[in-house]
Enzyme design. Structure first.
Site, PDB file in Angstrom:
ATOM      1  N   VAL A  63      69.480  73.152  64.468  1.00  0.00           N
ATOM      2  CA  VAL A  63      69.421  71.891  64.701  1.00  0.00           C
ATOM      3  C   VAL A  63      69.019  71.002  63.664  1.00  0.00           C
ATOM      4  O   VAL A  63      69.162  69.885  63.617  1.00  0.00           O
ATOM      5  CB  VAL A  63      68.597  71.266  65.975  1.00  0.00           C
ATOM      6  N   TYR A 154      53.559  67.247  64.054  1.00  0.00           N
ATOM      7  CA  TYR A 154      53.925  67.051  65.345  1.00  0.00           C
ATOM      8  C   TYR A 154      53.765  65.754  66.175  1.00  0.00           C
ATOM      9  O   TYR A 154      54.891  65.069  66.668  1.00  0.00           O
ATOM     10  CB  TYR A 154      53.493  68.136  66.516  1.00  0.00           C
ATOM     11  N   ALA A 156      53.483  63.164  64.364  1.00  0.00           N
ATOM     12  CA  ALA A 156      54.468  61.994  63.500  1.00  0.00           C
ATOM     13  C   ALA A 156      56.037  62.203  64.102  1.00  0.00           C
ATOM     14  O   ALA A 156      56.611  61.283  64.297  1.00  0.00           O
ATOM     15  CB  ALA A 156      54.210  62.308  61.988  1.00  0.00           C
ATOM     16  N   LYS A 158      57.110  63.325  67.142  1.00  0.00           N
ATOM     17  CA  LYS A 158      57.361  62.811  68.536  1.00  0.00           C
ATOM     18  C   LYS A 158      57.160  61.298  68.471  1.00  0.00           C
ATOM     19  O   LYS A 158      57.823  60.565  69.462  1.00  0.00           O
ATOM     20  CB  LYS A 158      56.318  63.470  69.418  1.00  0.00           C
ATOM     21  N   ILE A 187      52.792  71.668  79.588  1.00  0.00           N
ATOM     22  CA  ILE A 187      53.445  72.278  80.392  1.00  0.00           C
ATOM     23  C   ILE A 187      53.268  73.730  80.624  1.00  0.00           C
ATOM     24  O   ILE A 187      53.139  74.489  79.471  1.00  0.00           O
ATOM     25  CB  ILE A 187      55.113  71.799  80.347  1.00  0.00           C
TER      26      ILE A 187
END
Length: 251
Positions: A63, A154, A156, A158, A187
């Protein structure tokens, strides 16, 4: 079935929340492109869907690469005729302070978690605009709303996902396209299995409901945002965090 006649693409579909989302989209009638950087896992997810009576195609997709993402979208159109839903779920993290984090890891986390959303939207939106409809769901995270020690890239990434979601909604709502983000708290998924139990206990203590979330609960929120039940919702982030951001969170 909420997604009968729809085509959904799910990134990060090789395991965890992404795999469950792909299965749930299919169970509710969608034809699914299961995309993952791990080709074997993508094929496994697609085979599971087919084995359950659904229709699915695997896509080996990095991706962070524009050509891969475009090929993923093209596969959905070529195989199933259209793309109605894109769930940008793929993501990774690296733990280190700014001084200790390598530039390579910074680039990889930003590319996998944020650039991937840009690329997915960039390549699917022209198709959706031409059809005058479409839904995009992005995966954000609570670290995008508050900072946590040793997760600079992470946090930054999100935070960027949340605001990019709002920005794209402003530009494309007039074309009949909705875009939202789902924002998980902690989670219980395979990616978190290596975290020491004492660390998990500290994290769970920040969630007023007092337990880790379940993959099923995140997927339910994502499917809701992708469905016609959320037809008047765009440019927002739906928290699935056990109340973590209600004011009780900590580091």
């Amino acid at each position: 079935m909420r997604f009968r006649g729809k085509v959904a693409i799910v990134t990060g579909a090789g395991s965890g929340i992404g795999r469950l989302a792909a299965q749930r989209f299919a169970a509710e009638g969608a034809q699914v492109v299961a995309a993952d950087i791990d080709e074997a896992r993508a094929k496994e997810t697609a085979a599971m869907i087919v084995g359950e009576g659904g229709r699915a195609a695997p896509s080996r997709t990095d991706v962070t690469k524009s050509a891969d993402v475009k090929a993923m979208i093209d596969l959905g159109i070529e195989r199933f005729g259209q793309v109605d839903i894109l769930y940008n779920h793929a993501g990774i993290t690296r733990q280190a302070s700014v001084c200790d984090l390598s530039e390579e890891d910074w680039d990889l986390v930003l590319a996998t978690n944020l650039k991937s959303v840009f690329l997915g939207c960039k390549h699917v939106l022209p198709h959706m605009v031409a059809r005058g409809q479409g839904v995009i769901v992005n995966t954000g995270g609570t670290f995008g709303f508050y900072a946590r020690p040793e997760y600079p890239a992470y946090c930054a990434a999100k935070a960027g996902v949340h605001n990019l979601t709002k920005q794209i909604a402003l530009d494309y709502s007039r074309h009949g396209i909705r875009i939202n983000a789902v924002c998980p708290g902690f989670i219980d998924t395979p990616i978190n299995a290596s975290i020491p139990p004492e660390a998990i206990a500290r994290i769970v203590a920040t969630q007023p409901l007092g337990r880790p979330g379940k993959a099923e609960e995140v997927v339910a929120a994502a499917l809701f945002l992708a469905s016609d039940e959320a037809s008047f919702i765009t440019g927002t982030t739906l928290l699935v965090d056990g109340g973590q951001l209600s004011g009780r969170h900590g580091c």
